[in-house]
Design a protein around this motif. Structure first.
Motif, PDB file in Angstrom:
ATOM      1  N   ASP B 190       0.872  -1.294   0.031  1.00 41.76           N
ATOM      2  CA  ASP B 190       0.030  -0.025  -0.129  1.00 41.76           C
ATOM      3  C   ASP B 190       0.823   1.218   0.037  1.00 41.76           C
ATOM      4  O   ASP B 190       1.840   1.081   0.697  1.00 41.76           O
ATOM      5  N   HIS B 191       0.486   2.275  -0.679  1.00 44.11           N
ATOM      6  CA  HIS B 191       1.137   3.454  -1.008  1.00 44.11           C
ATOM      7  C   HIS B 191       1.403   4.194   0.700  1.00 44.11           C
ATOM      8  O   HIS B 191       2.242   4.688   0.807  1.00 44.11           O
ATOM      9  N   ALA B 192       0.220   4.005   1.346  1.00 44.30           N
ATOM     10  CA  ALA B 192       0.254   4.656   2.782  1.00 44.30           C
ATOM     11  C   ALA B 192       0.677   5.999   2.731  1.00 44.30           C
ATOM     12  O   ALA B 192       1.475   6.408   3.676  1.00 44.30           O
ATOM     13  N   THR B 281      -9.588   0.023   0.039  1.00 42.76           N
ATOM     14  CA  THR B 281     -10.337   0.002  -1.266  1.00 42.76           C
ATOM     15  C   THR B 281      -9.420   0.659  -2.295  1.00 42.76           C
ATOM     16  O   THR B 281      -9.731   0.425  -3.579  1.00 42.76           O
ATOM     17  N   HIS B 282      -8.280   1.478  -1.990  1.00 38.94           N
ATOM     18  CA  HIS B 282      -7.556   2.023  -3.249  1.00 38.94           C
ATOM     19  C   HIS B 282      -6.698   0.888  -3.744  1.00 38.94           C
ATOM     20  O   HIS B 282      -6.309  -0.126  -3.444  1.00 38.94           O
ATOM     21  N   SER B 283      -5.978   1.448  -4.900  1.00 37.66           N
ATOM     22  CA  SER B 283      -5.262   0.281  -5.519  1.00 37.66           C
ATOM     23  C   SER B 283      -3.841   0.124  -4.719  1.00 37.66           C
ATOM     24  O   SER B 283      -3.382   0.689  -4.095  1.00 37.66           O
ATOM     25  N   SER B 355      -2.424  -1.230  -9.395  1.00 36.13           N
ATOM     26  CA  SER B 355      -2.334  -0.497 -10.327  1.00 36.13           C
ATOM     27  C   SER B 355      -0.913   0.136 -10.131  1.00 36.13           C
ATOM     28  O   SER B 355       0.283  -0.474  -9.729  1.00 36.13           O
ATOM     29  N   ALA B 356      -0.706   1.672 -10.453  1.00 34.91           N
ATOM     30  CA  ALA B 356       0.549   2.207 -10.240  1.00 34.91           C
ATOM     31  C   ALA B 356       1.178   2.355  -8.770  1.00 34.91           C
ATOM     32  O   ALA B 356       0.327   2.601  -7.913  1.00 34.91           O
ATOM     33  N   PHE B 357       2.262   1.998  -8.587  1.00 38.79           N
ATOM     34  CA  PHE B 357       3.156   2.145  -7.509  1.00 38.79           C
ATOM     35  C   PHE B 357       4.553   2.311  -7.638  1.00 38.79           C
ATOM     36  O   PHE B 357       5.250   1.638  -8.380  1.00 38.79           O
ATOM     37  N   ARG B 358       5.201   3.602  -7.171  1.00 38.98           N
ATOM     38  CA  ARG B 358       6.771   3.762  -7.471  1.00 38.98           C
ATOM     39  C   ARG B 358       7.283   2.588  -7.817  1.00 38.98           C
ATOM     40  O   ARG B 358       7.437   1.415  -7.247  1.00 38.98           O
ATOM     41  N   GLY B 359       8.015   2.606  -9.040  1.00 40.85           N
ATOM     42  CA  GLY B 359       8.735   1.486  -9.510  1.00 40.85           C
ATOM     43  C   GLY B 359       7.891   0.841 -10.519  1.00 40.85           C
ATOM     44  O   GLY B 359       8.557   0.210 -11.571  1.00 40.85           O
TER      45      GLY B 359
END
Lengths: 190, 765
Positions: B190-192, B281-283, B355-359
């Motif tokens: 999680d981006h957190a 619930t988020h990506s 979906s998108a996450f750093r990297g």
């Protein structure tokens, strides 16, 4: 749904008394953001896990989401904005800017209040003690190093102001950029 | 001589942030504002048999209840500012509200606007949803089997499939002296970000919907306009300073909901997610299941890499195809390998959106290929650095797509500097502790996929008093994306940074600069700003040349003035110069556009040629202490070395590496997102543990400046690359310490302990 009932409170926020009607279940954070409009106090989790809502309440740094607004009746609360006249807080603010300790900035108000409280209690902490002191405040952007650098720098400046500087101790505590900045400040550049 | 470039000038936004003055999305209120709330699915897979909203609608203080049937255009293709249509293989479906079925736990079903957040929540509870639960498909392996139910009615479970076919792997493996094989798994992450998703929307007197929102992509105004069947020009994004994004605010979050509610009620509406709602619930970052096989000669030359990559694309494909593509082209890492075979699949399941996450796909494969390198180094008895140095990509070598990388590559130097900085291992503090060193090297693109035809625009205007305005639609996540534009303009025009006013992220008033994703803003908007500044600079120098009687070539810009290099007494201040220009009708403003290299859309699933504009290379070296009795892990040292091209602001660059490194530390060690039958079991920061200040050491950074990047002044991008390589560096160090090979992240003490116990069983017999 939780049972709601009205409670009248009067809370001093950053030096000004704010009277309001709150619900029994409202947190101090709810009151601060929604009624006192202290939007420098952030809400990152509302569960006491992130520290973005840290304020000085009754003389101590607390997570305002864990205090009931009703419980704070008659008490004194200071958020970041209410501490900005304080020289130690000003040193911290400058150091956070100078050291690159601010990225997205969402943790910053709570982090500054926690750092201020830490230095109030221990004006000469080690880096490890600084890490302990802010361990209740999450930051997802910086990896914490530059925040610790900034606290070190502010502590150094503040100790100098107090006239109790032990320069050798200070130099040991600081590293990298904070060290360079400290030298600059200690040598009269700032 | 540079004025601002290469200097750690404090960010323009930091000064407001330390005063608590920055108005983040939820800090903003409008008189008469209502509060939005989203009703979400309680099942990961179910048909919706009936949806009854009457009771909620009749609740006093409720102004709108919206379900899928009220959404003018409920399902569309998600675009991210690209103007080209890139085809179904590369596009994801975006659905605003669930209609006849729900595909994941927490999927939005209905929206409410009411006078208070409590009332909105109460109204949500009064909406009756009749579900017919379906058997969920929670595992991509199952989803790939023939005959399995489709997760999405109009989409095959294998949403994307890509291939790399370079050389002849079969023949190369047949001749290899040594082959290592492994299976690796990487988890959700999680981006957190500390700021939950949030925004406020209102409708103007002329019917324009304004959405003030924390978003990495203000170009989503187009999708939101399509959702409402409005002209694109009738939806305006006012992006805020963002409280962290990391890719999680790249897809649309609250914006369509806000627009629908504000449009229907004609009242301002605020919607802010709770932390649990955000976490549930988020990506997320895509979990990957990876099978790897690497063949090498006795002297450590890699001859072949074969990989099968399966990513869990979740319940809506979102950016899964692109992430898979990134992973595919990164699959062999920063090494020159003549024979590469990759089959990759993005597979739909009834699990949270990924979906998108750093990297963006690079960290997943990096964990696998760097674990393979470590295995290989042990099998061959070649030092981990030495083995890598025998194989690192060099200028003129080809990547696994066959694209010849004709730019200098400083990966060997980066790995060497990081590794040597660790020095010899210290003596363990006590006999239960074993110390290990580990190395991880990697690559990560900056700039978007070249077939998206990426562009950015920036505007600069000089004021008569020597101050200036920059307008650029760049969302700022805290990485200095906005600030650095000021530094570039100040460098070129001799401006004082504190006298530049920066306007960002107004989709109608700031020139569109594209997404703050893909490590692209310094590269794209930095170049657009540089281009604009240089046009203005030329105008200034030409005017000064006439005024001073000095040829343009002999003039240089210094803070607040232009002067002759050969006769420094001949100079003119910025203020009189600008005033003269104004008086004589010169344009004091410029808007410029920068275009990335354009390539065509891959013709089929075999990926060949150029896919990205360029890559950033770097390495981590780490020291760990593992307790042999308990599996407990401490990480006393982390050293990172990246070739950043040119550190335009070294403090910001270090900050990106320190922050990215620690985010990768969490991915590798502490962030354990538990999910059972599609439902996340760790929906708080008390359960999903991102690193705190006491968990991590001071990350040491070493910056290499090859000045060979495509960004301004030779800079490369550094936003995402630091997320890559730290995880395998840590697990390789664990192996070095205690001989336990971690093949699935996170490397928890439990996994280490289980590995240690297996050793004991074997040895103790």
């Amino acid at each position: 749904m939780e049972i709601q009932s009205d409670v009248k409170v009067k809370i001093r926020v950053n030096g000004t008394a704010v009277s309001a009607t709150v619900q029994a279940g409202d947190s101090l954070l709810d009151f601060l953001r929604n009624q006192a409009r202290a939007t420098d106090v952030k809400c990152g989790c509302n569960q006491g896990d992130c520290g973005t809502c840290t304020v000085i309440y009754d003389g101590k740094a607390v997570k305002s989401c864990l205090v009931l607004a009703a419980q704070a009746d008659g008490k004194e609360v200071r958020s970041l904005r209410g501490l900005m006249e304080d020289p130690l807080m000003q040193s911290l603010q400058n150091a956070f800017v100078e050291c690159g300790a601010v990225q997205c900035g969402f943790c910053t108000p709570g982090m500054l209040v926690a750092s201020w409280s830490l230095l109030q209690e221990n004006s000469n902490p080690t880096r490890g003690e600084m890490r302990q002191g802010i361990s209740g405040n999450l930051c997802r952007c910086t990896g914490y190093k530059k925040i610790i650098d900034a606290i070190s720098l502010a502590a150094a400046q503040h100790v100098v102001t107090d006239g109790t500087a032990n320069l050798a101790d200070l130099a040991d505590r600081l590293d990298g950029q904070a060290q360079a900045k400290a030298n600059y400040l200690l040598l009269g550049g700032g | 001589m540079s004025i601002t470039i290469g200097k750690g000038i404090p960010k323009v936004d930091a000064k407001h942030k330390v005063r608590g003055d920055t108005i983040y999305a939820d800090d903003y209120s409008v008189p008469g504002m209502l509060y939005g709330k989203v009703l979400r699915s309680r099942y990961p897979a179910a048909r919706i048999l009936a949806l009854r909203t009457a009771r909620a609608e009749h609740l006093e203080g409720v102004y709108a209840v919206i379900t899928a049937k009220d959404v003018p255009h409920n399902e569309l293709t998600a675009r991210f500012g690209q103007s080209t249509s890139v085809g179904v293989q590369f596009e994801g479906v975006y659905r605003v509200l669930a209609d006849e079925e729900v595909r994941y736990f927490g999927e939005p079903i209905a929206l409410v606007a009411a006078e208070s957040p409590e009332l909105a929540e109460q109204a949500c509870e009064m909406i009756e949803v009749e579900y017919q639960p379906l058997e969920g498909i929670f595992d991509p392996m199952t989803a790939m089997e023939p005959g399995v139910r489709q997760v999405a009615e109009k989409q095959r479970n294998i949403a994307s499939h890509f291939k790399i076919r370079k050389g002849n792997v079969e023949e190369a493996f047949a001749h290899a002296d040594v082959i290592v094989e492994g299976t690796y798994q990487v988890p959700y992450q999680d981006h957190a970000y500390l700021e939950p998703e949030s925004g406020v929307a209102w409708v103007d007197e002329d019917g324009t919907i304004n959405i003030r929102v924390s978003s990495q992509v203000i170009e989503h105004f187009r999708e939101v306009a399509e959702v409402l069947n409005l002209p694109h020009s009738r939806v305006r994004y006012l992006g805020t300073w963002i409280g962290g994004g990391f890719g999680g605010k790249e897809d649309i979050t609250v914006e369509s909901f806000l627009a629908l509610l504000a449009w229907k009620t004609r009242r301002p509406v605020k919607l802010t997610y709770t932390r649990a709602e955000s976490l549930l619930t988020h990506s997320k970052r895509h979990p990957f299941f990876m099978e790897y096989k690497t063949g090498a000669t006795q002297d450590g030359r890699i001859v072949a890499v074969q990989a099968r990559l399966i990513s869990d694309a979740g319940s809506y494909s979102a950016l899964s195809p692109w992430v898979l593509l990134y992973a595919t082209v990164n699959a062999a890492g920063p090494y020159h390998v003549d024979n590469v075979w990759v089959d990759s699949y993005a597979v739909m399941t009834n699990t949270p959106i990924t979906s998108a996450f750093r990297g963006f796909g690079a960290p997943q494969v990096n964990f696998a290929y760097e674990s393979q390198m470590d295995e290989l180094s042990r099998r061959l008895g070649i030092d981990p650095l030495e083995l890598r140095q025998r194989n690192f990509l060099r200028q003129g070598d080809s990547l696994d797509t066959g694209w010849v990388y004709d730019r200098p590559v400083a990966i060997s130097e980066a790995a060497e500097k990081a590794w040597y900085a660790l020095g010899p291992k210290p003596a363990p503090a006590n006999p239960q502790v074993a110390i290990g060193h580990g190395l991880g090297a990697g690559m990560c693109s900056y700039g978007r996929l070249t077939f998206l035809h990426d562009t950015s625009r920036s505007y600069i205007k000089l004021e008569l008093d020597g101050s200036a305005v920059i307008r650029c639609g760049v969302p700022d996540l805290g990485g200095g994306q906005g600030h650095i534009l000021c530094q570039i303009a100040a460098e070129e025009l001799g401006l004082a940074i504190e006298r530049i006013k920066l306007y960002i992220t107004d989709s109608q008033l700031t020139p569109l600069a594209g997404t703050t994703t893909a490590t692209r803003q310094l590269y794209m908007s930095g170049n657009a700003t540089l281009k604009a500044a240089r046009v203005l600079r030329t105008r200034m120098l030409e005017k000064a040349s006439g005024m001073l009687g000095v040829p343009v070539e002999d003039l240089e810009v210094q803070p607040g003035k232009v002067l002759s290099k050969s006769q420094p007494e001949k100079s003119i201040g910025l203020v009189p110069l600008v005033n003269r220009m104004s008086t004589e009708g010169e344009e004091l403003f410029v808007e410029s556009q920068f275009n990335a290299p354009f390539t065509s859309i891959p013709a089929n699933e075999v990926i060949e040629g150029q896919i990205h504009p360029d890559y950033t290379f770097g390495a981590y070296a780490v020291e760990v202490e593992v307790n042999r009795e308990t599996g407990a892990l401490r990480v006393p040292r982390i050293v990172a070395c990246f070739d950043v091209g040119k550190a335009l602001n070294p403090v910001i660059v270090e900050g990106q590496i320190e922050g990215g490194g620690i985010q990768g530390f969490g991915y590798a060690l502490t962030e354990d997102m538990k999910i059972e039958k599609g439902i996340i079991q760790t929906p708080s920061f008390a359960e999903y543990l991102i690193p705190t200040a006491v968990d991590v050491p001071d990350l040491e950074t070493i910056l290499l400046e090859s000045e060979t990047g495509l960004g301004p002044y030779g800079a490369k991008g550094i936003g995402e690359p630091p997320m890559v390589s730290i995880a395998p560096a840590l697990t390789n160090a664990i192996y070095d310490a205690v001989g336990v090979r971690i093949t699935s992240l996170p490397a928890t003490p439990e996994k280490i302990l289980m590995g240690l116990l297996r050793h004991v069983e074997k040895e103790g017999g």
